[in-house]
Design an enzyme around this catalytic site. Structure first.
Site, PDB file in Angstrom:
ATOM      1  N   ALA A  71       0.827  -1.155  -0.011  1.00  0.00           N
ATOM      2  CA  ALA A  71      -0.106   0.053  -0.123  1.00  0.00           C
ATOM      3  C   ALA A  71       0.826   1.241  -0.033  1.00  0.00           C
ATOM      4  CB  ALA A  71      -0.795   0.060   1.117  1.00  0.00           C
ATOM      5  N   ASP A  72       0.154   2.429  -0.582  1.00  0.00           N
ATOM      6  CA  ASP A  72       0.988   3.576  -0.377  1.00  0.00           C
ATOM      7  C   ASP A  72      -0.034   4.720  -0.608  1.00  0.00           C
ATOM      8  OD1 ASP A  72       3.312   5.346  -0.558  1.00  0.00           O
ATOM      9  OD2 ASP A  72       2.739   5.788  -2.661  1.00  0.00           O
ATOM     10  N   THR A  73       0.121   5.708   0.186  1.00  0.00           N
ATOM     11  CA  THR A  73      -0.853   6.887   0.344  1.00  0.00           C
ATOM     12  C   THR A  73      -0.036   7.970   0.307  1.00  0.00           C
ATOM     13  OG1 THR A  73      -2.189   5.675   1.755  1.00  0.00           O
ATOM     14  CG2 THR A  73      -2.289   8.031   2.093  1.00  0.00           C
ATOM     15  N   ALA A 108      -3.367   3.808  -2.920  1.00  0.00           N
ATOM     16  CA  ALA A 108      -3.208   2.576  -3.519  1.00  0.00           C
ATOM     17  C   ALA A 108      -2.986   1.350  -2.792  1.00  0.00           C
ATOM     18  CB  ALA A 108      -2.329   2.793  -4.690  1.00  0.00           C
TER      19      ALA A 108
END
Length: 192
Positions: A71-73, A108
């Site tokens: 995940a990435d934010t 994501a």
């Protein structure tokens, strides 16, 4: 059971909220935006890179095969990824830019399950109320903004800064649960 390619306590908390069993296996990849890469493409690629990195580790170490979640934010203002604060001056500058404005939070996720990839992108719009210099300085001194995309944590004291949220609260925290639940149901159904 899944492998979480992140050491984020917030992501762990959200997985527990869903009742998902997980093992933390941070990816520790270098997160660098490529030339011409849009913010959306960037967060999707970073989430994928994290999941792929941990999937390789699992294979190399002969560990039990479970889905891997990357995940990435990122916080985006006027098309620019603001990133995490490098120091106090940078963190307070980010907060000054966000004050009284609406920004995007792109979150994501990528789940690798036996060589298959399932990805999703959540976009939320967050509007901060105007902030005084004193409020920004006091918030920075709490330590909460350190290491956070956009120099704030929606689940903490910064909740009082948010005049409006359109989108996913959990996505702004760092893990969009609606999209994750959808993907996990697909992977359990054999990739339907």
């Amino acid at each position: 059971m899944i492998y979480l390619a992140s050491a984020s306590p917030r992501r762990q908390e959200l997985l527990r909220q869903l009742g998902v069993e997980f093992e933390v296996m941070p990816s520790n990849i270098l997160e660098v935006r490529q030339a011409g890469e849009s913010p959306a493409d960037y967060v999707l690629r970073v989430a994928r890179d994290k999941a792929q990195f941990v999937a390789r580790l699992v294979r190399e170490r002969g560990l039990p095969v479970f889905p891997v979640l990357g995940a990435d934010t990122e916080v985006v203002l006027d098309g620019e990824i603001l990133g995490k604060p490098e120091n106090a001056a940078h963190g307070m500058a980010i907060l000054r830019r966000l004050a009284g404005r609406t920004h995007e939070v792109l979150s994501a996720i990528c789940v690798w399950n036996r060589e298959r990839e399932y990805s999703a992108l959540n976009t939320s719009h967050v509007t901060f109320r105007p902030l005084t210099p004193t409020e920004i300085e006091q918030y920075w001194k709490t330590g909460e903004p350190v290491g956070k995309a956009g120099a704030y944590a929606i689940q903490g004291r910064a909740a009082t800064f948010i005049a409006k949220l359109e989108g996913s609260y959990s996505g702004v925290m760092g893990l969009p649960l609606y999209e994750l639940d959808d993907i996990l149901r697909k992977t359990e159904a054999g990739g339907a």
